[in-house]
Structures are given as structure tokens and as C-alpha cells.
Motif scaffolding. Structure first.
Motif, PDB file in Angstrom:
ATOM      1  N   GLY A  69       4.324  15.385   7.100  1.00 10.92           N
ATOM      2  CA  GLY A  69       2.990  15.757   7.569  1.00 10.92           C
ATOM      3  C   GLY A  69       1.870  15.504   6.583  1.00 10.92           C
ATOM      4  O   GLY A  69       0.811  16.117   6.680  1.00 10.92           O
ATOM      5  N   LEU A  70       2.089  14.579   5.635  1.00 13.50           N
ATOM      6  CA  LEU A  70       1.059  14.253   4.656  1.00 13.50           C
ATOM      7  C   LEU A  70       0.553  12.826   4.860  1.00 13.50           C
ATOM      8  O   LEU A  70       1.308  11.947   5.283  1.00 13.50           O
ATOM      9  CB  LEU A  70       1.610  14.371   3.228  1.00 13.50           C
ATOM     10  CG  LEU A  70       1.849  15.766   2.667  1.00 13.50           C
ATOM     11  CD1 LEU A  70       2.432  15.665   1.259  1.00 13.50           C
ATOM     12  CD2 LEU A  70       0.561  16.577   2.647  1.00 13.50           C
ATOM     13  N   PRO A  71      -0.723  12.568   4.537  1.00 12.09           N
ATOM     14  CA  PRO A  71      -1.185  11.181   4.507  1.00 12.09           C
ATOM     15  C   PRO A  71      -0.491  10.440   3.371  1.00 12.09           C
ATOM     16  O   PRO A  71       0.113  11.065   2.491  1.00 12.09           O
ATOM     17  CB  PRO A  71      -2.691  11.316   4.257  1.00 12.09           C
ATOM     18  CG  PRO A  71      -2.849  12.631   3.567  1.00 12.09           C
ATOM     19  CD  PRO A  71      -1.771  13.520   4.130  1.00 12.09           C
ATOM     20  N   TYR A  72      -0.590   9.119   3.380  1.00 12.14           N
ATOM     21  CA  TYR A  72       0.097   8.354   2.348  1.00 12.14           C
ATOM     22  C   TYR A  72      -0.693   7.101   1.975  1.00 12.14           C
ATOM     23  O   TYR A  72      -1.458   6.551   2.778  1.00 12.14           O
ATOM     24  CB  TYR A  72       1.502   7.945   2.822  1.00 12.14           C
ATOM     25  CG  TYR A  72       1.504   6.900   3.925  1.00 12.14           C
ATOM     26  CD1 TYR A  72       1.657   5.550   3.637  1.00 12.14           C
ATOM     27  CD2 TYR A  72       1.334   7.263   5.268  1.00 12.14           C
ATOM     28  CE1 TYR A  72       1.639   4.591   4.642  1.00 12.14           C
ATOM     29  CE2 TYR A  72       1.323   6.318   6.276  1.00 12.14           C
ATOM     30  CZ  TYR A  72       1.471   4.972   5.955  1.00 12.14           C
ATOM     31  OH  TYR A  72       1.445   4.031   6.953  1.00 12.14           O
ATOM     32  N   ALA A  73      -0.509   6.675   0.732  1.00 12.42           N
ATOM     33  CA  ALA A  73      -0.960   5.374   0.263  1.00 12.42           C
ATOM     34  C   ALA A  73       0.281   4.507   0.093  1.00 12.42           C
ATOM     35  O   ALA A  73       1.395   5.016  -0.059  1.00 12.42           O
ATOM     36  CB  ALA A  73      -1.714   5.501  -1.052  1.00 12.42           C
ATOM     37  N   LEU A  74       0.093   3.186   0.086  1.00 12.02           N
ATOM     38  CA  LEU A  74       1.229   2.269   0.088  1.00 12.02           C
ATOM     39  C   LEU A  74       0.923   1.050  -0.760  1.00 12.02           C
ATOM     40  O   LEU A  74      -0.089   0.378  -0.535  1.00 12.02           O
ATOM     41  CB  LEU A  74       1.529   1.857   1.534  1.00 12.02           C
ATOM     42  CG  LEU A  74       2.598   0.794   1.780  1.00 12.02           C
ATOM     43  CD1 LEU A  74       3.951   1.246   1.266  1.00 12.02           C
ATOM     44  CD2 LEU A  74       2.673   0.482   3.282  1.00 12.02           C
ATOM     45  N   THR A  75       1.768   0.763  -1.757  1.00 12.17           N
ATOM     46  CA  THR A  75       1.583  -0.433  -2.574  1.00 12.17           C
ATOM     47  C   THR A  75       2.890  -1.207  -2.696  1.00 12.17           C
ATOM     48  O   THR A  75       3.966  -0.625  -2.846  1.00 12.17           O
ATOM     49  CB  THR A  75       1.067  -0.094  -3.987  1.00 12.17           C
ATOM     50  OG1 THR A  75       1.978   0.789  -4.645  1.00 12.17           O
ATOM     51  CG2 THR A  75      -0.311   0.547  -3.925  1.00 12.17           C
TER      52      THR A  75
END
Length: 350
Positions: free
Chosen positions: A171-177
Motif C-alpha cells: 500500500g505504498l507508492p514506489y520509485a523504480l530505477t
């Protein structure tokens, strides 16, 4: 869902992320082959000291000491039954470091690195099993107070899908690299433009995406320039480059990137439209401090081209220089038997 990162970006033209984890833990006594994640339980004060070093250097985002925090990685250290506990502790220690610093505007990003296993049909791992592993880690990070999840150093599309499913379960937003470390592509053949297209079709979409790790600032900047053709106007781009390349000097590993080079990289990244800028393997608080000063004093200019990147940061691969990305469906399969075990410690080992 609450998204402190996006809210902060509404008031700031850029945010400065932190640097390396493993490199700095080695200087504090971590032995090669040991898992830095175990320190969340056994040496919590040192973990807080690590976080504080980057907060005090000017980082707006700190990544938790959980790069290898899935059961797939922790089983190598007989800690697969402590996934939730280790990840929860890492996020709690980050919150403690922020409280001690007196800063209220620092974001806790729960680091989620690759599992170290290959996905079907090349390897044994299914997307569903990978998603379960990432979900267990993500739930621990959420319980410890992470503001968002930070999926990093990924090279395969299936692992992206598994990690995003795991993040969604928490249930958390995420960043992606991704790590563009193989002639302008990831080790599994994904180009920067293909990655941007993928991100636009993920559900939910990442709050930021881009590149990390790799072979140095010049190659990462080239990857981000190659990403531009597929970038949407509202995309938040992330750059978290290695601090040069590692060299063996008098019995120790040292990285070639100076604070001056990383400051140049930060300015070029800002000019290229990157909103979140940081360092990866080899990046110390001294580098971050120089990057903060560079960003604060820099007036954003025109986007750099490849020639300027080379002049400021060094050579880039021919693949990055001449890249012409095809549609996402044309991503090549990795050759059978190709392994990434031992390479993908990425930021945690750097």
C-alpha cells in the motif's frame, strides 16, 4: 495513498538523494561477504550513524539499509525467517536518524534490490513467487515507517513486474530505477526508452523512475538522454549514479569519481530535467555535500547533449551513443545460463 515525495516535489525543483550503503559500511567495519542488512538488528547505532551522515550532508531522501532484504538474499546468511523484522528495523532506524537530525523534510525510501534469482524461463523464479518475496519485504518497510518504496538496480522486465506487485501489496507508492550497465542497456537488454514505455503502463505507475548504479556518471547520463524520447511531460526522472568505477588500490577498493566530478554530474542531470539526483556505489557524504552545493548554486540551463556529457564526465559506450530503441516487445531474451548472482549486490555492495 499518501505520497510525501510527490508533495515535496510540488515545492522543490529538485531533491537530493543519498549515496552508497555498502561502501560506507565497509569503512565502519563490514566484512566482504557479510550482509549489511543484518546490521539493522545487530549494530543499529551504526546504521543510524550512516543515515545521519547523509542527512547532515544535505540529502532529502535516504534509502534504507535493505537492498538485499528479500528472503531470496537473506537465505544466503540464514536470515530468511527475519525478513519482516530486518526491514521494519531499517525503516525505524531511518526515522530515528531523521528525528535526531532535527529535519522534518527528509523522505524515508525503503530500498528493494533484486532477488538475485533469474525468472522463468531462464531461471527458476516465477513472477508470483517473486512478488511474494517483495511483498514480505515491502510490508516490513511499511510497518517501520517508510514513506515510499525504492525499487532499484533491476535489469529484467519480469522482476519489475514482481517488485511492483510486491509494493502494491504494502500500500505504498514506489520509485523504480534500472541499471543500464551493458552497452547502453540493462543486463537483460532493456533500453532506457523501452523502460519509460514500461513505466507508463504499470499499475500503479511509479512516482519517479530512472537509472541507478551502472558504470559511472557518464553512462547513466547517456541513458537518461536516451530515455528522453519516451518521457512524458509529468514524469519525475531519477538519477543515482555510481561514483566512477571501482579500482583496487593498496589492498582496498576505491572509486574514481571525485566530489568535483559528481558535482558536474549533478548540474548536468538538473539541466537534463532530472528531479531526483543522488549517488550509488562509492558515493560518500563528501560527494553528496559537493552535489548539494552544486545544485543550490546552479541556474538550470539547456539540456546537455552526448558531447557535453563526454567532455564533463568521461567516455560512454558505443551502445549508448548510437542507441535507437525499438518497441517494448522487442526486448531480447538473455542467453540461457547467464547468471547475475554476485553482481547484483549493486548499491549494497558498493
Amino acid at each position: 495513498m499518501a505520497d510525501r515525495l510527490t508533495d515535496l516535489l510540488k515545492t522543490r525543483p529538485w531533491l537530493l538523494a543519498d549515496g552508497a550503503t555498502g561502501t560506507n559500511f565497509f569503512a565502519m567495519g563490514l566484512q566482504h561477504g557479510d550482509a549489511p542488512e543484518i546490521w539493522n538488528l545487530e549494530r543499529p547505532d551504526d546504521v543510524v550513524r550512516h543515515y545521519r551522515s547523509f542527512i547532515d550532508a544535505g540529502s532529502d531522501i535516504i534509502l534504507t539499509n535493505t537492498f538485499g532484504g528479500t528472503a531470496n538474499r537473506l537465505k544466503l546468511h540464514n536470515a530468511q525467517d527475519k525478513v519482516f523484522e530486518i526491514n521494519k528495523a531499517a525503516a525505524e532506524l531511518a526515522r530515528r536518524a531523521i528525528d535526531e537530525s532535527g529535519r522534518e523534510d527528509v523522505i524515508v525510501a525503503g530500498s528493494m534490490g533484486p532477488t538475485g534469482d533469474l525468472f522463468e524461463p531462464i531461471g527458476p523464479l516465477t513472477i508470483d513467487a517473486g512478488a511474494e518475496a517483495f511483498a514480505e519485504q515491502a510490508k516490513g518497510l511499511a510497518a517501520g515507517g517508510a514513506d515510499l518504496l525504492w525499487i532499484e538496480t533491476i535489469s529484467a522486465v519480469d522482476e519489475v513486474k514482481a517488485a511492483v506487485a510486491g509494493a502494491k501489496a504494502a500500500g505504498l507508492p514506489y520509485a523504480l530505477t534500472l541499471s543500464f550497465d551493458t552497452n547502453g542497456r540493462t543486463m537483460m537488454g532493456v533500453t532506457p526508452a523501452q523502460f519509460a514505455e514500461l513505466c507508463h503502463n504499470l499499475d500503479p505507475r511509479p512516482v519517479g523512475f530512472g537509472g541507478n548504479c551502472g558504470t559511472g556518471a557518464s553512462e547513466l547520463m547517456a541513458a537518461l538522454l536516451n530515455l528522453q524520447e519516451a518521457k512524458a511531460p509529468d514524469d519525475v526522472i531519477v538519477a543515482k549514479s555510481n561514483c566512477g568505477i571501482p579500482q583496487y588500490v593498496e589492498g582496498a577498493i576505491e572509486y574514481t569519481g571525485t566530489p568535483e566530478l559528481m558535482a558536474d554530474y549533478a548540474r548536468l542531470a538538473l539541466d537534463a530535467g532530472v528531479r531526483i539526483i543522488g549517488g550509488c556505489c562509492g558515493t560518500t557524504p563528501a560527494h553528496i555535500r559537493a552535489m548539494r552545493a552544486a545544485l543550490e548554486s546552479h541556474e538550470k540551463g539547456d539540456a546537455p547533449d552526448m558531447e557535453l556529457v563526454v567532455a564533463k564526465l568521461g567516455e560512454i559506450s558505443k551502445g549508448a551513443e548510437q542507441q535507437q530503441a525499438g518497441p517494448l516487445g522487442e526486448i531480447p531474451e538473455a542467453p540461457k545460463g547467464r547468471r547475475r548472482e554476485g553482481r547484483r549486490r549493486g548499491r549494497a555492495a558498493g
